[in-house]
Design a protein around this motif. Structure first.
Motif, PDB file in Angstrom:
ATOM      1  N   ASP A  11       0.815  -1.204   0.000  1.00  8.49           N
ATOM      2  CA  ASP A  11       0.000   0.000   0.000  1.00  8.49           C
ATOM      3  C   ASP A  11       0.856   1.266   0.000  1.00  8.49           C
ATOM      4  O   ASP A  11       0.366   2.345   0.293  1.00  8.49           O
ATOM      5  CB  ASP A  11      -0.925   0.012   1.218  1.00  8.49           C
ATOM      6  CG  ASP A  11      -2.130   0.930   1.014  1.00  8.49           C
ATOM      7  OD1 ASP A  11      -2.688   0.921  -0.096  1.00  8.49           O
ATOM      8  OD2 ASP A  11      -2.478   1.668   1.961  1.00  8.49           O
ATOM      9  N   ASP A  12       2.149   1.119  -0.326  1.00  6.12           N
ATOM     10  CA  ASP A  12       2.998   2.303  -0.399  1.00  6.12           C
ATOM     11  C   ASP A  12       2.898   2.918  -1.788  1.00  6.12           C
ATOM     12  O   ASP A  12       2.089   2.504  -2.622  1.00  6.12           O
ATOM     13  CB  ASP A  12       4.448   1.951  -0.049  1.00  6.12           C
ATOM     14  CG  ASP A  12       5.020   0.890  -0.987  1.00  6.12           C
ATOM     15  OD1 ASP A  12       4.319   0.502  -1.948  1.00  6.12           O
ATOM     16  OD2 ASP A  12       6.143   0.434  -0.759  1.00  6.12           O
ATOM     17  N   ARG A  13       3.751   3.905  -2.042  1.00  6.24           N
ATOM     18  CA  ARG A  13       3.687   4.636  -3.313  1.00  6.24           C
ATOM     19  C   ARG A  13       3.911   3.724  -4.523  1.00  6.24           C
ATOM     20  O   ARG A  13       3.186   3.801  -5.511  1.00  6.24           O
ATOM     21  CB  ARG A  13       4.736   5.761  -3.292  1.00  6.24           C
ATOM     22  CG  ARG A  13       4.760   6.606  -4.548  1.00  6.24           C
ATOM     23  CD  ARG A  13       5.832   7.677  -4.439  1.00  6.24           C
ATOM     24  NE  ARG A  13       5.931   8.454  -5.673  1.00  6.24           N
ATOM     25  CZ  ARG A  13       6.826   9.411  -5.876  1.00  6.24           C
ATOM     26  NH1 ARG A  13       7.691   9.721  -4.932  1.00  6.24           N
ATOM     27  NH2 ARG A  13       6.856  10.060  -7.012  1.00  6.24           N
ATOM     28  N   SER A  14       4.914   2.837  -4.432  1.00  7.87           N
ATOM     29  CA  SER A  14       5.218   1.955  -5.564  1.00  7.87           C
ATOM     30  C   SER A  14       4.087   0.963  -5.806  1.00  7.87           C
ATOM     31  O   SER A  14       3.745   0.652  -6.952  1.00  7.87           O
ATOM     32  CB  SER A  14       6.533   1.216  -5.318  1.00  7.87           C
ATOM     33  OG  SER A  14       6.448   0.446  -4.136  1.00  7.87           O
ATOM     34  N   GLY A  15       3.487   0.437  -4.717  1.00 10.42           N
ATOM     35  CA  GLY A  15       2.385  -0.505  -4.868  1.00 10.42           C
ATOM     36  C   GLY A  15       1.173   0.132  -5.509  1.00 10.42           C
ATOM     37  O   GLY A  15       0.538  -0.444  -6.388  1.00 10.42           O
ATOM     38  N   LYS A  16       0.832   1.351  -5.062  1.00 15.80           N
ATOM     39  CA  LYS A  16      -0.303   2.065  -5.644  1.00 15.80           C
ATOM     40  C   LYS A  16      -0.061   2.367  -7.124  1.00 15.80           C
ATOM     41  O   LYS A  16      -0.952   2.203  -7.961  1.00 15.80           O
ATOM     42  CB  LYS A  16      -0.551   3.379  -4.891  1.00 15.80           C
ATOM     43  CG  LYS A  16      -1.051   3.200  -3.468  1.00 15.80           C
ATOM     44  CD  LYS A  16      -1.166   4.549  -2.784  1.00 15.80           C
ATOM     45  CE  LYS A  16      -1.601   4.409  -1.333  1.00 15.80           C
ATOM     46  NZ  LYS A  16      -1.634   5.737  -0.651  1.00 15.80           N
ATOM     47  N   LEU A  21      -1.156   1.326 -12.791  1.00 14.95           N
ATOM     48  CA  LEU A  21      -0.622   1.047 -14.124  1.00 14.95           C
ATOM     49  C   LEU A  21      -1.191  -0.254 -14.676  1.00 14.95           C
ATOM     50  O   LEU A  21      -1.611  -0.319 -15.846  1.00 14.95           O
ATOM     51  CB  LEU A  21       0.905   0.963 -14.051  1.00 14.95           C
ATOM     52  CG  LEU A  21       1.626   0.662 -15.371  1.00 14.95           C
ATOM     53  CD1 LEU A  21       1.429   1.801 -16.358  1.00 14.95           C
ATOM     54  CD2 LEU A  21       3.107   0.422 -15.128  1.00 14.95           C
ATOM     55  N   ALA A  22      -1.247  -1.290 -13.832  1.00 15.37           N
ATOM     56  CA  ALA A  22      -1.789  -2.579 -14.279  1.00 15.37           C
ATOM     57  C   ALA A  22      -3.258  -2.452 -14.686  1.00 15.37           C
ATOM     58  O   ALA A  22      -3.682  -3.001 -15.708  1.00 15.37           O
ATOM     59  CB  ALA A  22      -1.631  -3.623 -13.167  1.00 15.37           C
ATOM     60  N   SER A  23      -4.031  -1.704 -13.900  1.00 12.06           N
ATOM     61  CA  SER A  23      -5.448  -1.543 -14.237  1.00 12.06           C
ATOM     62  C   SER A  23      -5.633  -0.700 -15.490  1.00 12.06           C
ATOM     63  O   SER A  23      -6.591  -0.902 -16.242  1.00 12.06           O
ATOM     64  CB  SER A  23      -6.196  -0.914 -13.060  1.00 12.06           C
ATOM     65  OG  SER A  23      -5.735   0.391 -12.801  1.00 12.06           O
ATOM     66  N   SER A  24      -4.706   0.238 -15.731  1.00 10.50           N
ATOM     67  CA  SER A  24      -4.819   1.040 -16.953  1.00 10.50           C
ATOM     68  C   SER A  24      -4.593   0.183 -18.192  1.00 10.50           C
ATOM     69  O   SER A  24      -5.186   0.425 -19.245  1.00 10.50           O
ATOM     70  CB  SER A  24      -3.820   2.200 -16.919  1.00 10.50           C
ATOM     71  OG  SER A  24      -2.488   1.726 -16.995  1.00 10.50           O
ATOM     72  N   TYR A  25      -3.744  -0.855 -18.060  1.00  9.96           N
ATOM     73  CA  TYR A  25      -3.552  -1.780 -19.179  1.00  9.96           C
ATOM     74  C   TYR A  25      -4.808  -2.623 -19.411  1.00  9.96           C
ATOM     75  O   TYR A  25      -5.074  -3.046 -20.543  1.00  9.96           O
ATOM     76  CB  TYR A  25      -2.333  -2.668 -18.937  1.00  9.96           C
ATOM     77  CG  TYR A  25      -1.051  -2.048 -19.422  1.00  9.96           C
ATOM     78  CD1 TYR A  25      -0.802  -1.895 -20.785  1.00  9.96           C
ATOM     79  CD2 TYR A  25      -0.086  -1.596 -18.528  1.00  9.96           C
ATOM     80  CE1 TYR A  25       0.372  -1.320 -21.239  1.00  9.96           C
ATOM     81  CE2 TYR A  25       1.099  -1.017 -18.973  1.00  9.96           C
ATOM     82  CZ  TYR A  25       1.319  -0.879 -20.327  1.00  9.96           C
ATOM     83  OH  TYR A  25       2.472  -0.303 -20.775  1.00  9.96           O
ATOM     84  N   LEU A  26      -5.580  -2.867 -18.355  1.00 11.33           N
ATOM     85  CA  LEU A  26      -6.859  -3.553 -18.538  1.00 11.33           C
ATOM     86  C   LEU A  26      -7.791  -2.714 -19.408  1.00 11.33           C
ATOM     87  O   LEU A  26      -8.484  -3.235 -20.289  1.00 11.33           O
ATOM     88  CB  LEU A  26      -7.513  -3.817 -17.179  1.00 11.33           C
ATOM     89  CG  LEU A  26      -6.935  -4.932 -16.321  1.00 11.33           C
ATOM     90  CD1 LEU A  26      -7.688  -5.004 -14.988  1.00 11.33           C
ATOM     91  CD2 LEU A  26      -7.015  -6.278 -17.041  1.00 11.33           C
ATOM     92  N   VAL A  27      -7.821  -1.397 -19.158  1.00  8.77           N
ATOM     93  CA  VAL A  27      -8.656  -0.501 -19.963  1.00  8.77           C
ATOM     94  C   VAL A  27      -8.199  -0.511 -21.413  1.00  8.77           C
ATOM     95  O   VAL A  27      -9.018  -0.597 -22.340  1.00  8.77           O
ATOM     96  CB  VAL A  27      -8.616   0.929 -19.401  1.00  8.77           C
ATOM     97  CG1 VAL A  27      -9.426   1.870 -20.282  1.00  8.77           C
ATOM     98  CG2 VAL A  27      -9.167   0.965 -17.989  1.00  8.77           C
ATOM     99  N   ILE A  28      -6.887  -0.435 -21.616  1.00  8.02           N
ATOM    100  CA  ILE A  28      -6.357  -0.454 -22.984  1.00  8.02           C
ATOM    101  C   ILE A  28      -6.723  -1.757 -23.678  1.00  8.02           C
ATOM    102  O   ILE A  28      -7.154  -1.766 -24.838  1.00  8.02           O
ATOM    103  CB  ILE A  28      -4.826  -0.259 -22.967  1.00  8.02           C
ATOM    104  CG1 ILE A  28      -4.476   1.166 -22.534  1.00  8.02           C
ATOM    105  CG2 ILE A  28      -4.236  -0.546 -24.348  1.00  8.02           C
ATOM    106  CD1 ILE A  28      -2.993   1.412 -22.403  1.00  8.02           C
TER     107      ILE A  28
END
Length: 463
Positions: A11-16, A21-28
């Motif tokens: 839940d830190d900056r890198s995890g968020k 980013l992973a969910s944005s690839y789902l949209v793409i």
């Protein structure tokens, strides 16, 4: 070493950032799949002209989403600090100001719904095409107006790097619209049912955005009430938005000018032909843009730490990776595009294969202009952020004006392929000298000069 699965749980900056980013690839992925399915559906139950009208409608929605006067970018930037410092009062005041400015834009969109007839005339549509286009244009403007009311919720989620749920909801909505579109088209409902599916996916995204922002308590209670600092907050947000305003206006202007010119040059059939013929490249561009977003995060961290040499090395690495990706896509596009179109477009769209390398030149311009633009946004070079979009728009206008003396799909492709190289070579690239060593700077300039020189030479010889 942080593995992707561990990043999904952190839940830190890198995890968020990784989850977003992973969910944005789902949209793409959902958007790519939807495009690959919807286009041949429309062709199967209608014709190329109707497909061109649908593409114009979707482009209207895209350009309006860009045309936000920089409010979205500014609000995200302003939200980051108060959210990280946990200052709910400041977040509430900024959110109220963002909502007020977005509401003004929403009203403007609603009013623009009455401009359907002049817009169809501007695009040169005939009576049949206009009868399909005009009601859908009005509906798209209303939908865009509603979307502006949800922009502040999206901005606060993006600033907190919590946009993953909205991306997932958007992906689900896009996929659900596909069977609905097929059912409607097969029953003779035309583009109305395709647009209805689009509305469902957008509505699902709007609702999830607002509810998730409230659930995370990123939107403080009482933000609807006025306070003594309201006017000052609006002025502060507007001043910050001014840094991004030219990019918003002129990037949208580039898209509107390109679509209008293509529709005037070649009609809706030409719009469909161009979009189908360049689809492999445009899909590749969607993928590479996410990679550029990752590079931008790295640039930002190195710039904040003052590590100039590391920033230069990261810039060189990104440049050569993008060059390699460009060459691979260009080879595959020139080799497979004709076969891809025959299968995907049911052999009903004919694309001139001699324009493949011209579109590869446009692809290179799009990659490098966004890469350089992202770099200067990180180092916050205000002059580049403000002026580059203007230079791009003026170059595109002049080249399309030149192409209008002999309107054709070929001349249109050359014009849009050459336009971005003007700002890259004469404004953006020279400013890299401040950040790069002499050798790296001259190698970059030499690389960026080759393609536009060849494009201009071949266009001049073929005009």
């Amino acid at each position: 070493m942080k593995l992707p699965f561990s990043l999904l749980q952190k839940d830190d900056r890198s995890g968020k950032a990784f989850r977003m980013l992973a969910s944005s690839y789902l949209v793409i992925g959902a958007q790519i799949f939807s495009t690959l399915m919807i286009f041949p559906m429309i062709l199967k139950f209608s014709d190329v002209s109707t497909l061109g009208v649908w593409i114009l409608i979707t482009q209207v929605g895209l350009y309006i989403s860009i045309l936000d006067a920089g409010v979205t970018s500014a609000s995200i930037r302003l939200f980051v600090g108060p959210l990280s410092r946990q200052e709910p009062l400041l977040v509430k005041n900024l959110f109220r100001a963002a909502f007020a400015l977005c509401a003004v834009q929403s009203v403007a969109c609603f009013a623009s719904a009455f401009a359907a007839r002049p817009v169809s005339t501007l695009l040169g549509l005939n009576e049949l095409e206009a009868s399909i286009f005009e009601p859908l244009f009005a509906a798209q403007m209303i939908l865009s107006g509603i979307s502006f009311l949800f922009r502040p919720f999206a901005s606060v989620l993006l600033a907190a790097q919590r946009f993953g749920v909205t991306n997932i909801a958007n992906s689900v909505g896009i996929l659900l619209a596909i069977p609905l579109s097929f059912w409607g088209l097969s029953h003779g409902m035309g583009l109305v049912i395709v647009f209805a599916g689009h509305c469902i996916s957008q509505t699902l995204s709007f609702i999830c955005t607002a509810l998730y922002a409230y659930r995370l308590r990123l939107v403080p209670r009482g933000w609807l009430g006025l306070c003594s600092s309201f006017v000052g907050d609006c002025i502060l947000l507007f001043k910050e938005a001014f840094n991004f305003m030219t990019a918003s206006f002129f990037n949208a202007g580039n898209g509107i000018l390109s679509s209008a010119a293509l529709a005037r040059f070649c009609g809706p059939e030409g719009v469909a032909t161009f979009n189908a013929g360049t689809k492999l490249v445009s899909l590749s561009l969607m993928l590479v843009q996410k990679f550029q977003d990752i590079l931008a995060v790295g640039f930002a961290e190195l710039h904040e730490l003052g590590r100039t040499q590391s920033l230069e090395r990261r810039f060189q690495q990104g440049l050569f990776i993008l060059l390699f990706f460009w060459l691979i896509v260009a080879i595959l596009f020139c080799s497979l595009n004709e076969v891809f179109l025959k299968i995907w477009m049911l052999n009903r769209v004919v694309w001139p294969h001699e324009l493949n390398w011209v579109i590869c030149g446009w692809f290179g311009a799009a990659i490098f202009s966004r890469y350089l633009g992202g770099f200067f946004t990180v180092v916050f070079d205000r002059q580049s952020i403000r002026i580059v979009p203007i230079v791009d728009f003026v170059a595109l206008f002049m080249l399309l004006f030149f192409a209008a003396f002999s309107p054709s799909l070929k001349n249109f492709c050359y014009a849009i392929a050459l336009a971005p190289w003007g700002s890259i070579l004469f404004f953006t690239a020279p400013r890299l000298k401040v950040f790069l060593s002499t050798g790296c700077f001259f190698c970059t300039i030499l690389l960026l000069m080759t393609v536009p020189s060849l494009l201009f030479l071949f266009w001049f010889l073929s005009f």
